[in-house]
Design a protein around this motif. Structure first.
Motif, PDB file in Angstrom:
ATOM      1  N   GLY A  32      -5.862  -7.389  -2.790  1.00  0.00           N
ATOM      2  CA  GLY A  32      -5.138  -7.284  -1.522  1.00  0.00           C
ATOM      3  C   GLY A  32      -3.904  -8.179  -1.492  1.00  0.00           C
ATOM      4  O   GLY A  32      -2.839  -7.770  -1.044  1.00  0.00           O
ATOM      5  N   VAL A  33      -4.040  -9.385  -2.003  1.00  0.00           N
ATOM      6  CA  VAL A  33      -2.892 -10.307  -2.059  1.00  0.00           C
ATOM      7  C   VAL A  33      -1.843  -9.753  -3.005  1.00  0.00           C
ATOM      8  O   VAL A  33      -0.646  -9.777  -2.717  1.00  0.00           O
ATOM      9  CB  VAL A  33      -3.355 -11.714  -2.509  1.00  0.00           C
ATOM     10  CG1 VAL A  33      -2.172 -12.592  -2.823  1.00  0.00           C
ATOM     11  CG2 VAL A  33      -4.220 -12.339  -1.430  1.00  0.00           C
ATOM     12  N   TRP A  34      -2.269  -9.222  -4.144  1.00  0.00           N
ATOM     13  CA  TRP A  34      -1.323  -8.696  -5.137  1.00  0.00           C
ATOM     14  C   TRP A  34      -0.562  -7.488  -4.590  1.00  0.00           C
ATOM     15  O   TRP A  34       0.648  -7.395  -4.738  1.00  0.00           O
ATOM     16  CB  TRP A  34      -2.101  -8.307  -6.390  1.00  0.00           C
ATOM     17  CG  TRP A  34      -1.274  -7.734  -7.491  1.00  0.00           C
ATOM     18  CD1 TRP A  34      -0.189  -8.292  -8.084  1.00  0.00           C
ATOM     19  CD2 TRP A  34      -1.465  -6.482  -8.142  1.00  0.00           C
ATOM     20  NE1 TRP A  34       0.296  -7.473  -9.071  1.00  0.00           N
ATOM     21  CE2 TRP A  34      -0.465  -6.352  -9.125  1.00  0.00           C
ATOM     22  CE3 TRP A  34      -2.390  -5.455  -7.989  1.00  0.00           C
ATOM     23  CZ2 TRP A  34      -0.377  -5.238  -9.948  1.00  0.00           C
ATOM     24  CZ3 TRP A  34      -2.303  -4.365  -8.812  1.00  0.00           C
ATOM     25  CH2 TRP A  34      -1.297  -4.257  -9.775  1.00  0.00           C
ATOM     26  N   THR A  35      -1.239  -6.561  -3.917  1.00  0.00           N
ATOM     27  CA  THR A  35      -0.552  -5.379  -3.412  1.00  0.00           C
ATOM     28  C   THR A  35       0.321  -5.701  -2.207  1.00  0.00           C
ATOM     29  O   THR A  35       1.339  -5.042  -2.000  1.00  0.00           O
ATOM     30  CB  THR A  35      -1.538  -4.262  -3.043  1.00  0.00           C
ATOM     31  OG1 THR A  35      -2.491  -4.764  -2.125  1.00  0.00           O
ATOM     32  CG2 THR A  35      -2.230  -3.725  -4.265  1.00  0.00           C
ATOM     33  N   ASN A  36      -0.032  -6.694  -1.400  1.00  0.00           N
ATOM     34  CA  ASN A  36       0.831  -7.075  -0.285  1.00  0.00           C
ATOM     35  C   ASN A  36       2.149  -7.641  -0.777  1.00  0.00           C
ATOM     36  O   ASN A  36       3.166  -7.524  -0.113  1.00  0.00           O
ATOM     37  CB  ASN A  36       0.154  -8.102   0.633  1.00  0.00           C
ATOM     38  CG  ASN A  36      -0.763  -7.444   1.622  1.00  0.00           C
ATOM     39  OD1 ASN A  36      -0.650  -6.256   1.900  1.00  0.00           O
ATOM     40  ND2 ASN A  36      -1.692  -8.209   2.150  1.00  0.00           N
ATOM     41  N   GLY A  37       2.143  -8.267  -1.942  1.00  0.00           N
ATOM     42  CA  GLY A  37       3.368  -8.808  -2.518  1.00  0.00           C
ATOM     43  C   GLY A  37       4.326  -7.736  -2.978  1.00  0.00           C
ATOM     44  O   GLY A  37       5.517  -7.971  -3.142  1.00  0.00           O
ATOM     45  N   ARG A  38       3.823  -6.514  -3.202  1.00  0.00           N
ATOM     46  CA  ARG A  38       4.681  -5.417  -3.680  1.00  0.00           C
ATOM     47  C   ARG A  38       5.229  -4.558  -2.566  1.00  0.00           C
ATOM     48  O   ARG A  38       5.995  -3.644  -2.815  1.00  0.00           O
ATOM     49  CB  ARG A  38       3.888  -4.537  -4.642  1.00  0.00           C
ATOM     50  CG  ARG A  38       3.564  -5.210  -5.936  1.00  0.00           C
ATOM     51  CD  ARG A  38       3.010  -4.240  -6.921  1.00  0.00           C
ATOM     52  NE  ARG A  38       1.736  -3.719  -6.432  1.00  0.00           N
ATOM     53  CZ  ARG A  38       1.081  -2.740  -7.016  1.00  0.00           C
ATOM     54  NH1 ARG A  38       1.558  -2.153  -8.074  1.00  0.00           N
ATOM     55  NH2 ARG A  38      -0.073  -2.327  -6.536  1.00  0.00           N
ATOM     56  N   ARG A  39       4.835  -4.818  -1.340  1.00  0.00           N
ATOM     57  CA  ARG A  39       5.310  -3.970  -0.228  1.00  0.00           C
ATOM     58  C   ARG A  39       6.790  -4.209   0.022  1.00  0.00           C
ATOM     59  O   ARG A  39       7.282  -5.319  -0.046  1.00  0.00           O
ATOM     60  CB  ARG A  39       4.548  -4.300   1.048  1.00  0.00           C
ATOM     61  CG  ARG A  39       3.170  -3.720   1.051  1.00  0.00           C
ATOM     62  CD  ARG A  39       2.581  -3.865   2.423  1.00  0.00           C
ATOM     63  NE  ARG A  39       1.240  -3.318   2.397  1.00  0.00           N
ATOM     64  CZ  ARG A  39       0.392  -3.445   3.379  1.00  0.00           C
ATOM     65  NH1 ARG A  39       0.732  -4.104   4.474  1.00  0.00           N
ATOM     66  NH2 ARG A  39      -0.796  -2.934   3.306  1.00  0.00           N
ATOM     67  N   THR A  40       7.446  -3.128   0.340  1.00  0.00           N
ATOM     68  CA  THR A  40       8.845  -3.215   0.731  1.00  0.00           C
ATOM     69  C   THR A  40       8.990  -2.622   2.119  1.00  0.00           C
ATOM     70  O   THR A  40       8.345  -1.624   2.439  1.00  0.00           O
ATOM     71  CB  THR A  40       9.761  -2.469  -0.242  1.00  0.00           C
ATOM     72  OG1 THR A  40       9.321  -1.110  -0.350  1.00  0.00           O
ATOM     73  CG2 THR A  40       9.730  -3.114  -1.630  1.00  0.00           C
ATOM     74  N   MET A  69       0.855  -1.176   0.000  1.00  0.00           N
ATOM     75  CA  MET A  69       0.000   0.000   0.000  1.00  0.00           C
ATOM     76  C   MET A  69       0.891   1.225   0.000  1.00  0.00           C
ATOM     77  O   MET A  69       1.838   1.315   0.776  1.00  0.00           O
ATOM     78  CB  MET A  69      -0.899  -0.034   1.216  1.00  0.00           C
ATOM     79  CG  MET A  69      -1.770   1.165   1.364  1.00  0.00           C
ATOM     80  SD  MET A  69      -2.891   0.924   2.746  1.00  0.00           S
ATOM     81  CE  MET A  69      -4.346   1.549   2.000  1.00  0.00           C
TER      82      MET A  69
END
Length: 58
Positions: free
Chosen positions: A49-57, A1
């Motif tokens: 939600g699953v897709w955007t959680n994978g992009r968090r750094t 996010m």
């Protein structure tokens, strides 16, 4: 996010607008009931939600 200082990504906004438009069009044309649209919306929101959680750094 994204943090509050970063604007939403253009791809996210484009996907949101496309899904919203298609959902509204399918309801207006009678191809989907509002209950079916609600179920699809929950499923798509979960996938997003699953897709955007994978992009968090960190």
């Amino acid at each position: 996010m994204p943090s509050r200082n970063q604007p939403p990504r253009l791809a996210d906004l484009t996907a949101f607008a496309a899904v919203l438009s298609i959902g509204a069009l399918l309801v207006v044309l009678g191809h989907l009931t509002t209950e079916e649209l609600a179920a699809y919306t929950v499923a798509i929101a979960g996938l997003f939600g699953v897709w955007t959680n994978g992009r968090r750094t960190p």
